[in-house]
Motif scaffolding. Structure first.
Motif, short mmCIF file in Angstrom:
data_model
loop_
_atom_site.label_atom_id
_atom_site.label_comp_id
_atom_site.label_asym_id
_atom_site.label_seq_id
_atom_site.Cartn_x
_atom_site.Cartn_y
_atom_site.Cartn_z
N MET A 35 17.48 23.03 -37.47
CA MET A 35 16.85 22.99 -36.04
C MET A 35 17.65 22.14 -35.13
O MET A 35 17.95 21.12 -35.58
CB MET A 35 15.32 22.45 -35.83
N PHE A 37 18.80 20.46 -31.41
CA PHE A 37 18.23 19.89 -30.11
C PHE A 37 19.37 19.28 -29.39
O PHE A 37 20.16 18.38 -30.07
CB PHE A 37 17.17 19.06 -30.30
N THR A 42 13.45 16.52 -25.67
CA THR A 42 12.74 17.76 -26.20
C THR A 42 12.66 17.63 -27.94
O THR A 42 11.61 18.14 -28.25
CB THR A 42 13.62 19.01 -26.01
N ALA A 43 13.60 17.06 -28.51
CA ALA A 43 13.26 16.70 -29.91
C ALA A 43 12.05 16.04 -30.18
O ALA A 43 11.38 16.19 -31.17
CB ALA A 43 14.37 16.24 -30.42
N GLN A 45 9.34 15.41 -28.03
CA GLN A 45 8.29 16.26 -27.74
C GLN A 45 8.05 17.22 -29.02
O GLN A 45 6.66 17.43 -29.28
CB GLN A 45 8.71 16.99 -26.61
N TYR A 46 8.97 17.80 -29.60
CA TYR A 46 8.65 18.84 -30.51
C TYR A 46 7.77 17.98 -31.73
O TYR A 46 6.83 18.39 -32.42
CB TYR A 46 10.03 19.42 -31.29
N GLU A 49 4.29 17.02 -31.11
CA GLU A 49 3.55 18.37 -31.09
C GLU A 49 3.18 18.76 -32.52
O GLU A 49 2.00 19.00 -32.91
CB GLU A 49 4.09 19.55 -30.39
N TYR A 50 4.21 18.41 -33.55
CA TYR A 50 3.96 19.04 -35.09
C TYR A 50 3.92 17.89 -35.92
O TYR A 50 3.95 18.16 -37.06
CB TYR A 50 4.83 19.83 -35.16
N LYS A 56 6.12 22.59 -40.05
CA LYS A 56 7.51 22.56 -39.28
C LYS A 56 8.16 21.37 -38.98
O LYS A 56 8.89 21.26 -38.09
CB LYS A 56 6.29 22.96 -37.78
#
Length: 130
Positions: A35, A37, A42-43, A45-46, A49-50, A56
């Motif tokens: 993955m 980024f 953004t990283a 935030q990912y 979220e997970y 994930k």
């Protein structure tokens, strides 16, 4: 590299560095899900979220120090606020061109964080164990 590494996250605002790191990892083991980024915001935030979904989450994050908005050390501080689940599962490797002893020492203060210089080498990738 330990076979447990099925997912790796690269966080680097320099697209060329991100590409080189990604290609080197893929040439070592093409089955690893990489993955990329280009934004540390953004990283993180990912990951927020997970953070409870191990499917994930990356087992390893390659993290640049020098990035706009949220630098590598600020990223690590935000990472420390995440669940124990992700903190126990995911390790961070700071990738940097720095030769500043202060940054190198700061990177090594956390037991879940290790440090290497850019660009990474095949030998370094092969030496990673968990």
């Amino acid at each position: 590299m330990n076979q447990k590494l099925k997912k790796i996250m690269i966080v680097d605002d320099n697209e060329f560095d991100c590409y080189i790191t990604s290609k080197l990892i893929a040439s070592f083991d093409s089955s690893i899900d990489i993955m990329e980024f280009n934004s540390s915001v953004t990283a993180i935030q990912y990951l927020e979220e997970y953070q409870e979904d191990l499917e994930k989450l990356p087992k390893l994050i390659f993290l640049d120090i020098y990035m706009p908005i949220l630098d590598g050390f600020e990223f690590i501080e935000k990472f420390k606020t995440l669940s124990e689940n992700i903190k126990n599962y995911t390790k961070i490797c700071i990738l940097s061109t720095t030769v500043d002893d202060f940054h190198i020492h700061k990177a090594k203060e956390n037991e879940n964080v290790f440090f290497t210089s850019k660009p990474i080498t095949m030998e370094f990738i092969q030496s990673i164990t968990f």
